[in-house]
Design an enzyme around this catalytic site. Structure first.
Site, PDB file in Angstrom:
ATOM      1  CG  ASP A 164      12.132  33.678 -50.138  1.00 44.45           C
ATOM      2  OD1 ASP A 164      10.919  33.609 -49.678  1.00 44.45           O
ATOM      3  OD2 ASP A 164      12.840  33.973 -51.036  1.00 44.45           O
ATOM      4  CE  LYS A 165      14.234  24.407 -47.236  1.00 46.27           C
ATOM      5  NZ  LYS A 165      13.873  23.121 -48.156  1.00 46.27           N
TER       6      LYS A 165
END
Length: 359
Positions: A164-165
């Site tokens: 994920d970011k």
């Protein structure tokens, strides 16, 4: 249609998805002719999709990304006249050029075949759905801009898995099609070694444990994943092994070993057992989930959120077999400074005697 052997095999590996789209994107579509005789869908598609093997079509069907008339089907489904068939994945097709951008990268290891990167929190991994620049792939394109063999827009190269970011930690990048195919197969066959460290709400009582469920998008909130019965009809199987590293009053440090790599797997799994990741806004961890509501404690937690302004999750260990060097390789990424500061803050708070026993 692009080559399912490489690009789409890696997409079937749901490594904690980045970004999280609210829909699936069509990569191939066809309407069956009126005079078509009943035939298995895997046999039907292999004759109509270029450069795709029947085994790859079967894997795609097993992963639930082949749809007929808006519903996922298995590879033994028999097509009928006027069936509308589509292959849908969780990222848009590569229909744009990845522009090199001078974005700092923490490269842990690099040779002519692979790169291992320790991704900083806040960096989107690949372009798509509102993030077409400023991503890790743009940074890699800049780093390899003088390497003529590397085309950043070629789906046969590059990312093998994703995080994920706002998750930090290790990712492996393939520089050649052969290496990407081999590494993708390792992830698909679950032969890689991945350890994550997380900070979760609550004092986890068991020293270690295993969470086995299916995971699928939450029908009430498509931006979240949620659990369903293990090996049931809904979702994909997901297995997380966890171990407590340290208990710090109303939070715990844990280590997670992934047996599978589904979208938001650790985040959804820990929430499912009542231990949501600290400051995980998507899953409600940005609220005070343990402890009292006195102003002093509330301020302390708010300051803790400010120290680590994202879900406290870090991909700290990555191991795989190097297909060219023919050797096992393992890499470690130390905890980033925001998680270190968060842990130290809670250690000090606990040592001061501010924690009441959880009931």
């Amino acid at each position: 249609m692009t080559d399912l052997n490489d690009e789409h095999l890696s997409d079937l590996i749901d490594e904690d998805g980045d970004p999280t789209p609210t829909e699936l994107y069509e990569h191939f579509g066809i309407t069956v002719d009126k005079g078509q005789q009943p035939i298995r869908i895997d046999k039907y598609l292999v004759d109509r999709m270029p450069n795709v093997s029947r085994n790859r079509v079967q894997q795609a069907a097993d992963a639930g990304v082949i749809f007929v008339n808006q519903k996922p089907v298995k590879s033994n489904y028999k097509v009928k006249p006027l069936d509308v068939i589509s292959l849908r994945l969780e990222r848009p097709p590569y229909e744009f050029e990845i522009i090199p951008e001078d974005i700092p990268l923490n490269i842990v290891y690099e040779d002519d075949f692979v790169m291992v990167i320790n991704k900083q929190a806040g960096l989107v991994v690949h372009p798509g759905h509102g993030n077409y620049t400023g991503t890790m792939l743009n940074a890699i394109a800049f780093h390899l801009k003088d390497t003529p063999e590397y085309d950043p827009s070629d789906p046969r190269l590059g990312l093998v898995h994703r995080i994920d970011k706002d998750t930090s930690g290790l990712l492996v990048i393939a520089k050649t099609p052969e290496v990407k195919t081999h590494l993708s197969a390792q992830f698909f066959d679950k032969t890689t070694h991945r350890l994550y460290e997380a900070i979760v709400w609550g004092s986890v009582q068991e020293d270690e444990g295993t969470i086995r469920t299916n995971l699928a998008r939450d029908p009430k909130d498509r931006m979240q994943m949620t659990t369903f019965p293990y090996e049931g009809e809904v979702g994909k199987t997901a297995v997380t092994h966890y171990r407590v590293l340290e208990r710090l009053g109303y939070i715990s440090r844990i280590e997670c070993r992934l047996e599978t790599g589904r979208t938001h797997q650790i985040r959804a799994h820990m929430k499912s057992i009542g231990h949501t990741l600290f400051n995980d806004e998507r899953y409600g961890g940005h609220q005070i989930l343990r402890g009292n509501r006195f102003s002093k404690y509330t301020k302390f937690v708010e300051n803790s959120f400010a120290l680590c302004p994202r879900q406290a999750l870090h991909a700290k260990t990555l191991g795989f077999y190097h297909p060219i060097l023919k050797e096992e390789m393992t890499f470690e990424a130390p905890l980033p400074s925001d998680m270190v500061a968060l842990i130290e803050k809670w250690r000090t708070y606990v040592a001061s005697g501010n924690i009441e026993p959880e009931v």
